[in-house]
Design a protein around this motif. Structure first.
Motif, short mmCIF file in Angstrom:
data_model
loop_
_atom_site.label_atom_id
_atom_site.label_comp_id
_atom_site.label_asym_id
_atom_site.label_seq_id
_atom_site.Cartn_x
_atom_site.Cartn_y
_atom_site.Cartn_z
N PRO A 126 0.83 -1.21 0.00
CA PRO A 126 0.00 0.00 0.00
C PRO A 126 0.87 1.26 0.00
N GLU A 127 0.37 2.30 -0.62
CA GLU A 127 1.10 3.58 -0.64
C GLU A 127 0.16 4.67 -0.11
N SER A 128 0.71 5.59 0.67
CA SER A 128 -0.10 6.68 1.21
C SER A 128 0.31 8.00 0.60
N ILE A 129 -0.67 8.85 0.37
CA ILE A 129 -0.37 10.22 -0.05
C ILE A 129 0.20 10.89 1.21
N THR A 130 1.49 11.18 1.19
CA THR A 130 2.19 11.63 2.38
C THR A 130 2.57 13.10 2.25
N LEU A 131 2.12 13.89 3.22
CA LEU A 131 2.46 15.32 3.21
C LEU A 131 3.43 15.60 4.35
N VAL A 243 -3.44 4.89 6.82
CA VAL A 243 -2.80 5.41 8.03
C VAL A 243 -1.28 5.28 7.86
N ILE A 244 -0.57 6.35 8.15
CA ILE A 244 0.89 6.32 8.02
C ILE A 244 1.49 6.03 9.41
N PRO A 245 2.16 4.88 9.56
CA PRO A 245 2.73 4.57 10.87
C PRO A 245 3.96 5.45 11.14
N VAL A 246 4.00 6.11 12.30
CA VAL A 246 5.12 7.01 12.57
C VAL A 246 6.28 6.31 13.28
N LYS A 247 6.05 5.04 13.65
CA LYS A 247 7.11 4.32 14.38
C LYS A 247 8.43 4.25 13.58
N HIS A 248 8.32 4.35 12.29
CA HIS A 248 9.51 4.26 11.44
C HIS A 248 10.34 5.54 11.43
N TYR A 249 9.74 6.65 11.86
CA TYR A 249 10.41 7.93 11.72
C TYR A 249 10.60 8.61 13.07
N SER A 250 11.64 8.20 13.78
CA SER A 250 11.82 8.71 15.14
C SER A 250 12.12 10.21 15.13
N VAL A 258 -0.60 8.83 11.44
CA VAL A 258 -1.20 9.95 10.71
C VAL A 258 -2.20 9.45 9.67
N LYS A 259 -3.40 10.06 9.68
CA LYS A 259 -4.44 9.66 8.72
C LYS A 259 -4.20 10.29 7.36
N SER A 260 -4.45 9.51 6.32
CA SER A 260 -4.36 10.03 4.97
C SER A 260 -5.22 9.16 4.05
N PHE A 261 -4.91 9.17 2.79
CA PHE A 261 -5.58 8.25 1.86
C PHE A 261 -4.51 7.70 0.93
N GLY A 262 -4.86 6.62 0.22
CA GLY A 262 -3.80 6.01 -0.56
C GLY A 262 -4.25 5.12 -1.70
N VAL A 263 -3.24 4.50 -2.30
CA VAL A 263 -3.42 3.60 -3.45
C VAL A 263 -2.56 2.36 -3.20
N LYS A 264 -2.36 1.57 -4.23
CA LYS A 264 -1.51 0.39 -4.10
C LYS A 264 -0.43 0.43 -5.16
N ALA A 265 0.73 -0.12 -4.84
CA ALA A 265 1.76 -0.27 -5.87
C ALA A 265 1.45 -1.57 -6.62
N THR A 266 1.53 -1.54 -7.94
CA THR A 266 1.23 -2.75 -8.71
C THR A 266 2.36 -3.04 -9.69
N PHE A 267 2.48 -4.31 -10.06
CA PHE A 267 3.56 -4.72 -10.96
C PHE A 267 2.96 -4.94 -12.34
N MET A 268 3.47 -4.19 -13.33
CA MET A 268 2.83 -4.15 -14.64
C MET A 268 3.78 -4.59 -15.75
#
Ligand code: GLU
Length: 330
Positions: A126-131, A243-250, A258-268
């Motif tokens: 999954p990918e999130s629109i990250t601001l 939802v963007i997990p913040v545990k990765h970014y100390s 953090v709430k957001s919206f997103g899409v999926k990465a796909t292999f084409m």
């Protein structure tokens, strides 16, 4: 004898080039080895290591398949779709929304029409629109981007349209209401740390190198929630809440996910890529699923069944053959 062989291969390659038969050229040039290239994104994203992980699995079986996979860093999803269609790439990672638009002839493909030969292989993470914004720029909500200098992404990237959609849902026009920059995602963290932009958007899986870089500098930055997007979730079938997990970014100035919206990465891929190549790649990823999943923390929620969801383009027959063999589809 060697010279004659070389002359023959050159002639074959020239005939193939004249006919535009790209896939035959690869074989003619290198005997029986089939070279395939996977298009990805910037090297600090998740697509680039993902392409590398897939290539690694396939290259391990070089003796069995005679396939040699290489990975290329690119400008992102839109570039990738176009490069697959032009025969410059055999495979690429593409956002699910871009796949949808390309196959239906929307957005960047409105003028050229539906990209009929585009084929899906599987979905990935999954990918999130990250601001991401500098704390000293006082950006607490997406509405606060008004009048600010913001990187929305390079043309060719998948995220550019996501940034525009997110801004629109907040009532902001990217041309009129802010100073929009169009640089590649890999350059944005440096610009933010140097004080040359106030914020940037990136549609990406988490964790990734770009957000780590952006949150590890002297200038304090935070991930800004993108909420109130119900309208675009209703309007576009490819968007979902995330939802963007913040545990990765100390280093980030966030104490909650953090709430957001997103899409999926796909292999084409393209309908023109031979079935045996697509079959081999699909098989290696699925047969080594646990190993693949452990290669990147952004695959944490990925499941085998989930990898068959989020595709709008027809699935390539080489992949279908494998899915049928193992009963993933009937
Ligand atoms: N989603 C981004 C794009 O298509 C790329 C993200 C990544 O490289 O991980 O432009």
């Amino acid at each position: 004898m060697k010279k004659t062989l070389l002359a023959v291969s050159i002639i074959i390659a020239m005939i193939c080039a004249a006919l535009g038969a790209d896939y035959i050229i690869y074989e003619a040039k290198a005997g029986s080895v089939k070279f395939v290239t996977i298009g990805t994104g910037g090297i600090t994203g998740v697509y680039y290591p993902t392409g590398g992980n897939i290539a690694k699995l396939v290259n391990k079986k070089k003796k069995e398949y005679n396939i040699r996979c290489t990975v290329e860093s690119t400008g992102g999803s839109v570039f990738n779709v176009n490069a697959i269609m032009a025969g410059d790439l055999e495979f690429a990672v593409v956002q699910s929304d871009r796949q949808y638009q390309a196959i239906k002839g929307m957005s960047e493909w409105k003028k050229r029409g539906p990209q009929k030969d585009l084929r899906a292989v599987f979905s990935i993470h999954p990918e999130s629109i990250t601001l991401i914004a500098a704390v000293d720029s006082n950006i607490k909500t997406i509405e606060d981007l008004k009048g600010k200098r913001v990187n929305i992404g390079n043309p060719g990237s998948g995220q550019r349209q996501n940034s525009i959609d997110a801004l629109e849902s907040a009532g902001l026009n990217y041309k009129k209401d802010l100073k929009a920059e169009n640089v590649k995602a890999a350059e944005a963290p440096g610009l933010l740390q140097d004080g040359r932009i106030d914020a940037f958007f990136y549609t990406v899986g988490h964790p990734n190198g770009a957000i780590k870089e952006a949150t590890a500098g002297a200038r304090k930055v935070k991930i800004v929630p993108i909420t109130g997007v119900d309208k675009i979730l209703k309007k576009y079938p490819y968007y979902a809440e995330s939802v963007i997990p913040v545990k990765h970014y100390s280093g980030a100035a966030n104490d909650q996910d953090v709430k957001s919206f997103g899409v999926k990465a796909t292999f084409m891929t393209s309908a023109k890529v031979p079935d045996d190549i697509v079959y081999a790649i699909t098989k290696e990823v699925f047969e080594n699923f646990e190993q693949f999943k452990n290669l990147h923390p952004a695959y944490e929620t990925v499941t085998r069944q989930g990898m068959l969801e989020g595709m709008t383009a027809p699935i390539h027959p080489g992949a279908i053959k494998y899915y049928k063999e193992v009963g993933l589809i009937k």
